[in-house]
Design an enzyme around this catalytic site. Structure first.
Site, mmCIF file in Angstrom:
data_model
loop_
_atom_site.group_PDB
_atom_site.id
_atom_site.type_symbol
_atom_site.label_atom_id
_atom_site.label_comp_id
_atom_site.label_asym_id
_atom_site.label_seq_id
_atom_site.Cartn_x
_atom_site.Cartn_y
_atom_site.Cartn_z
ATOM 1 N N CYS A 2 0.868 -1.172 0.000
ATOM 2 C CA CYS A 2 0.000 0.000 0.000
ATOM 3 C C CYS A 2 0.903 1.220 0.000
ATOM 4 O O CYS A 2 2.126 1.109 -0.009
ATOM 5 C CB CYS A 2 -0.888 0.022 1.244
ATOM 6 S SG CYS A 2 -2.109 -1.302 1.308
ATOM 7 N N ILE A 53 -5.459 -6.944 0.498
ATOM 8 C CA ILE A 53 -4.887 -8.280 0.650
ATOM 9 C C ILE A 53 -5.606 -9.059 1.736
ATOM 10 O O ILE A 53 -6.202 -10.100 1.469
ATOM 11 C CB ILE A 53 -3.367 -8.210 0.941
ATOM 12 C CG1 ILE A 53 -2.638 -7.601 -0.256
ATOM 13 C CG2 ILE A 53 -2.817 -9.599 1.248
ATOM 14 C CD1 ILE A 53 -1.180 -7.365 -0.066
ATOM 15 N N ASN A 76 0.923 0.900 6.015
ATOM 16 C CA ASN A 76 1.436 0.064 4.938
ATOM 17 C C ASN A 76 2.227 -1.062 5.577
ATOM 18 O O ASN A 76 3.099 -0.815 6.406
ATOM 19 C CB ASN A 76 2.352 0.877 4.015
ATOM 20 C CG ASN A 76 3.048 0.013 2.986
ATOM 21 O OD1 ASN A 76 2.490 -0.945 2.481
ATOM 22 N ND2 ASN A 76 4.283 0.348 2.690
ATOM 23 N N GLY A 77 1.905 -2.290 5.220
ATOM 24 C CA GLY A 77 2.683 -3.406 5.733
ATOM 25 C C GLY A 77 1.819 -4.574 6.123
ATOM 26 O O GLY A 77 0.672 -4.708 5.689
ATOM 27 N N ASP A 101 -5.267 -6.377 9.802
ATOM 28 C CA ASP A 101 -4.262 -6.138 10.823
ATOM 29 C C ASP A 101 -4.231 -4.652 11.200
ATOM 30 O O ASP A 101 -3.803 -4.289 12.286
ATOM 31 C CB ASP A 101 -2.883 -6.638 10.393
ATOM 32 C CG ASP A 101 -2.454 -6.199 9.002
ATOM 33 O OD1 ASP A 101 -3.241 -5.559 8.280
ATOM 34 O OD2 ASP A 101 -1.306 -6.523 8.620
#
Length: 175
Positions: A2, A53, A76-77, A101
């Site tokens: 992202c 995702i 992001n991650g 998450d």
């Protein structure tokens, strides 16, 4: 993957040109072609471009608020142990509305503050804004896997997942 962007102006309230944030988001749109979003409060603007995702639904839209809307995040991650953390937080009374998450990060920050970072296993870059205290907290994973670039001048900060989103603002002397 992202992309995150943001503009913070500690000197002036309501002085952020939202078009600058949109320009930054456009520069990194390839990182998140599935969705995008903007949050703006007087002297802070957060942007996000999303590659869906973990949770493909609209519940994963960012910037995302926690349940009581005190904290807002652009992230992001991936937090690899988010399911375990989610179960722990649920046992403490937290309720989740998505399978992301991102929502777990917000609850973990709400519960443990910056100490939440010690509990995360993964790669990440994020900024959380406390709408009540008007405080900003940003973090990047220990190894710098997820990029987090920033430019600071006086009481202004511009940040992004990629430098190419920051440079146009500097060239135009908008920072």
């Amino acid at each position: 993957m992202c992309g995150i962007v943001g503009i913070i102006d500690f000197d002036n309230e309501d002085n952020i040109n939202i078009n600058n944030l949109r320009l930054m988001m456009e520069k990194i749109k390839h990182r998140g072609p599935d969705d995008d979003g903007i949050y703006k409060d007087k002297n802070i603007a957060l942007g996000h471009v999303r590659l869906s995702i973990l949770d493909l639904s609209k519940a994963g839209h960012q910037p995302m608020f926690c349940n009581d809307e005190r904290y807002v995040i652009t992230f992001n991650g991936e937090i690899y142990n988010y399911i375990e953390l989610k179960l722990e937080l649920q046992s403490m009374g937290y309720v989740f509305n998505s399978m992301t998450d991102t929502e777990v990060i917000l609850a973990a920050y709400k519960e443990w503050g910056k100490e939440c970072l010690k509990r995360f296993n993964g790669d990440w870059a994020f900024v959380i804004y406390d709408t009540k205290k008007k405080e900003v907290f940003g973090a990047r994973d220990r190894y710098g896997i997820k990029p987090f670039y920033y430019y600071k001048k006086n009481n202004n900060i511009i940040f992004s997942s990629e430098l190419k989103a920051i440079i146009p603002l500097l060239k135009n002397k908008l920072a």
